[in-house]
Design a protein around this motif. Sequence first.
Motif, short mmCIF file in Angstrom:
data_model
loop_
_atom_site.label_atom_id
_atom_site.label_comp_id
_atom_site.label_asym_id
_atom_site.label_seq_id
_atom_site.Cartn_x
_atom_site.Cartn_y
_atom_site.Cartn_z
N UNK A 158 0.82 -1.21 0.00
CA UNK A 158 0.00 0.00 0.00
C UNK A 158 0.86 1.26 0.00
N UNK A 159 1.87 1.31 0.87
CA UNK A 159 2.70 2.51 0.96
C UNK A 159 3.52 2.69 -0.31
N UNK A 160 4.13 1.61 -0.80
CA UNK A 160 4.95 1.75 -2.01
C UNK A 160 4.09 2.17 -3.21
N UNK A 161 2.87 1.67 -3.27
CA UNK A 161 1.98 2.06 -4.37
C UNK A 161 1.69 3.56 -4.31
N UNK A 162 1.45 4.09 -3.13
CA UNK A 162 1.19 5.53 -2.99
C UNK A 162 2.40 6.36 -3.37
N UNK A 163 3.58 5.86 -3.04
CA UNK A 163 4.81 6.57 -3.44
C UNK A 163 4.98 6.48 -4.94
N UNK A 164 4.76 5.29 -5.50
CA UNK A 164 4.95 5.04 -6.94
C UNK A 164 4.06 5.95 -7.79
N UNK A 165 2.92 6.34 -7.26
CA UNK A 165 2.02 7.22 -8.00
C UNK A 165 2.66 8.57 -8.32
N UNK A 166 3.67 8.97 -7.51
CA UNK A 166 4.25 10.31 -7.66
C UNK A 166 5.76 10.29 -7.89
N UNK A 167 6.42 9.21 -7.53
CA UNK A 167 7.88 9.13 -7.61
C UNK A 167 8.28 7.77 -8.17
N UNK A 168 9.55 7.62 -8.47
CA UNK A 168 10.07 6.30 -8.82
C UNK A 168 10.35 5.52 -7.54
N UNK A 169 10.07 4.24 -7.57
CA UNK A 169 10.40 3.35 -6.45
C UNK A 169 11.32 2.27 -7.02
N UNK A 170 12.59 2.38 -6.71
CA UNK A 170 13.61 1.69 -7.49
C UNK A 170 14.21 0.47 -6.81
N UNK A 171 14.43 -0.55 -7.64
CA UNK A 171 15.26 -1.70 -7.27
C UNK A 171 16.67 -1.40 -7.77
N UNK A 172 17.65 -1.48 -6.85
CA UNK A 172 19.02 -1.06 -7.15
C UNK A 172 19.99 -2.20 -6.81
#
Length: 273
Positions: free
Chosen positions: A202-216
């Motif tokens: 849920x939290x990552x989805x909300x962040x993903x809506x506005x920013x990149x959520x990256x696997x590094x």
Amino acid sequence: MYKITATIVTYRNRESILLKTINSFLDTNLDVRLYVVDNSPTNHLKDIKVDSRLEYIFMNSNNGFGAGHNVILRHPEKMGKYHLVLNPDVSFEPGTLEKLYDYMEANSDVGNVMPRIIYPNGELQYLCKLLPTPMDWIGRMFIPFKSIKKRINDKFEMRFADYESEMNVPYLSGCFMFLRKSVIEEVGVFDEGIFMYGEDTDLNRRIYQRYRTMYYPKVIITHAFEKGSHKSLRLFWIHVKAAIYYLNKWGWFFDKERRGINKKTKLAYTSLK
């Protein structure tokens, strides 16, 4: 302001494993602070304060994983420029925090970054995931056929992708969430309607809506991961209830955003190898 803060939420965790996680985080020259939030029934960990940079917080109740982390996330003044949501069974080498800090400094449009995560034996953990459908989260729990479960997992866990490459992933594991404080202030904290399992989705989805959520994958950590919900009936039902709550919130079969995000992700990262 601290460069990095972190929370570890504990519940009857073994002290020896927890100390390994604590020492991994504190072994840095960066200005850091660590909060150990104890949801256990007793404060048996009260003497674990091995360093002045560590603060022990005994909750005297177990309100869940997200609620434990929110004890700090709800108070921006206690957070560093970056805040790490850290499982009590994770360890990593010196220099890990510095590399992630530098990555976030160089990529201001990233709200959350997760490194490559391996088991203690070196095997890769497939913790980059698509947004879950009802079949991904609930159906596969009850399907007795391993071949069908494998097909679901292969898609859901993005095994079609190249885990050697950076990816913008809609669902990153909650065992290690390296978050930008300003983003948490913007999108909010963990949804406490979820006791455990799914609050990270849920939290990552909300962040993903506005920013990149990256696997590094250039940074590697070790996670002594155990699927507790597969071994305990109580945790199994907690997992089911979390899935139902999440799907009630975002949509069961008519989640247009999910379909679009998952389609885009599969098109972008399907490996040609």
